[in-house]
Design a protein around this motif. Structure first.
Motif, short mmCIF file in Angstrom:
data_model
loop_
_atom_site.label_atom_id
_atom_site.label_comp_id
_atom_site.label_asym_id
_atom_site.label_seq_id
_atom_site.Cartn_x
_atom_site.Cartn_y
_atom_site.Cartn_z
N ALA A 1 -36.08 35.91 0.67
CA ALA A 1 -36.47 34.53 1.01
C ALA A 1 -36.85 34.41 2.48
CB ALA A 1 -35.32 33.58 0.67
N ALA A 2 -36.12 35.15 3.34
CA ALA A 2 -36.46 35.16 4.76
C ALA A 2 -37.85 35.72 4.99
CB ALA A 2 -35.42 35.97 5.54
N PHE B 1 -40.50 35.62 2.93
CA PHE B 1 -41.52 34.65 2.55
C PHE B 1 -41.52 33.45 3.51
CE2 PHE B 1 -40.97 36.73 -1.66
CZ PHE B 1 -42.26 37.21 -1.76
N PHE B 2 -40.36 33.03 3.96
CA PHE B 2 -40.29 31.88 4.85
C PHE B 2 -40.94 32.19 6.20
CE2 PHE B 2 -38.06 29.79 8.38
CZ PHE B 2 -38.40 28.47 8.13
N LEU B 3 -40.65 33.35 6.76
CA LEU B 3 -41.19 33.69 8.07
C LEU B 3 -42.71 33.84 8.02
CD1 LEU B 3 -38.43 36.20 9.25
CD2 LEU B 3 -38.88 33.93 10.18
N TRP C 1 -44.71 32.41 5.89
CA TRP C 1 -45.24 31.04 5.72
C TRP C 1 -45.22 30.28 7.05
CZ3 TRP C 1 -42.68 26.47 6.70
CH2 TRP C 1 -43.32 25.29 6.31
N LEU C 2 -44.14 30.44 7.82
CA LEU C 2 -44.01 29.73 9.08
C LEU C 2 -45.11 30.13 10.06
CD1 LEU C 2 -42.21 27.81 10.84
CD2 LEU C 2 -41.02 29.88 11.62
#
Length: 360
Positions: free
Chosen positions: A139-140, A142-144, A146-147
């Motif tokens: 999840a980290a 994909f989140f990073l 995306w950010l």
């Protein structure tokens, strides 16, 4: 008779605890360093730098970082690509915001920023482990990505969303930018990898490394004998992310020069580094180099052999790459879970006794 320890007498604990206590190993290590620092820079060209040597050094640094977390501390992570992106974008922001700041400090500070982010995402490891921790780090990832893709400030509001490394010098010699020489960026990356690989080797052999391995082997028993799981796990995430962040900074600044986060730091990079430490050997600094060397050199060899010599389409070489890597991972997990590093240890054991048979 090829590999002997006879004649190596040590009279102090300092001599016995050194990284290479066997004279033969020490001489081989010094010879490799001499070739890397004193011979290769005079022979290197753009092809060898861009296709083999610089990516080998960058991926070795990333593999060492992941091996500290997964191999030594037993915390599975699938967010390596995202953490490399943190190091790359932190380095980019520092390079553009402080034009007079040395590239050495930009890479180091990129690692520091990534370490802080790694500790933040490592907090779930205090309550979950195994498959659930792997999902959290995924999840980290994909989140990073995306950010960095959605917030224009990170790429300085560029219309293309791409970040480009400006020219920076060390002792007046360009190591980043469009005019960088092949030997210069190779030596820059080599110095970083040498210093921090040596530091990782000593760190994993000390009290901190023993606490990581205690958590890896049996966390409940480790806590009973006095190992603080909070300190051990978060320190592993911090050190691992620091190394991966520096790898991401060098990947951006010295290797590619220009990156777009989705293409350069996607989930494929996370799996690539994980495959490196599985093939090379979990819990081994040597295994990190061996796995990185295999997964960097094997595609180059296949493309030169199949596409260059035999005239096949390059897509066929890519398919063969997937087949070989997948098959080798399955073989290693079944036949030799400790990877190439363990195979090297077995070879040394056999060389010690050759030509005599092993005792039953």
């Amino acid at each position: 008779m090829f590999y002997r320890e006879a004649g190596d007498f040590r009279t102090s604990y300092t001599d016995d605890s050194q990284t290479f206590p066997i004279t033969f190993d020490r001489y081989c290590y010094f010879a490799i360093l001499a070739v890397a620092f004193l011979v290769i820079p005079f022979l290197i060209n753009d092809y060898w730098a861009n296709a083999v040597l610089v990516p080998l050094l960058v991926w070795s640094m990333a593999a060492i970082g992941l091996n500290i977390l997964t191999g030594y501390c037993g915390q599975v992570s699938l967010g390596t690509g995202g953490f490399m992106a943190v190091g790359a974008y932190a380095c980019y922001k520092l390079m553009t915001a402080f034009p007079d700041l040395s590239i050495v400090f930009c890479v180091l500070f990129g690692g520091v920023v990534t370490a802080l982010v790694g500790v933040l995402f490592g907090l779930p490891s205090l309550r979950i482990k195994g498959f659930y921790l792997a999902v959290a780090t995924l999840a980290a990832q994909f989140f990073l990505v995306w950010l960095f893709n959605k917030v224009p400030w990170f790429y300085n509001y560029s219309a293309s969303g791409q970040i480009n490394a400006p020219e920076r010098t060390v002792f007046g010699i360009a190591v980043t930018g469009p005019n960088v020489e092949a030997w210069a960026k190779y030596l820059f990356c080599l110095c970083f990898v040498f210093v921090f690989a040596w530091g990782a080797r000593n760190l994993t052999r000390g009290a901190v490394g023993r606490s990581w391995m205690a958590i890896r082997d049996m966390d409940i028993a480790a806590e009973i004998i006095g190992v603080d799981p909070l300190k051990a796990k978060l320190s592993a995430f911090a050190v691992s992310s620091f190394y991966i962040g520096m790898a991401g900074a060098m990947f951006f600044a010295n290797y590619l020069g220009a990156v777009e986060v989705t293409e350069a730091f996607g989930i494929n990079q996370s799996f690539l580094v994980l495959f490196m430490i599985i093939v090379g050997g979990l819990g081994s600094i040597l295994g990190s180099f061996a796995g990185a060397a295999f997964l960097v050199l094997m595609p180059v060899l296949l493309k030169n052999l199949l596409a260059g010599w035999l005239g096949w389409d390059t897509s066929i070489a890519t398919h063969f790459e997937f087949i070989i890597v997948g098959g080798l991972i399955v073989f290693m997990l079944i036949a030799e879970p400790h990877g190439m590093a363990q195979l090297w240890r077995i070879i040394k054991e056999k060389l010690r006794l050759w030509p005599f048979p092993h005792a039953n």
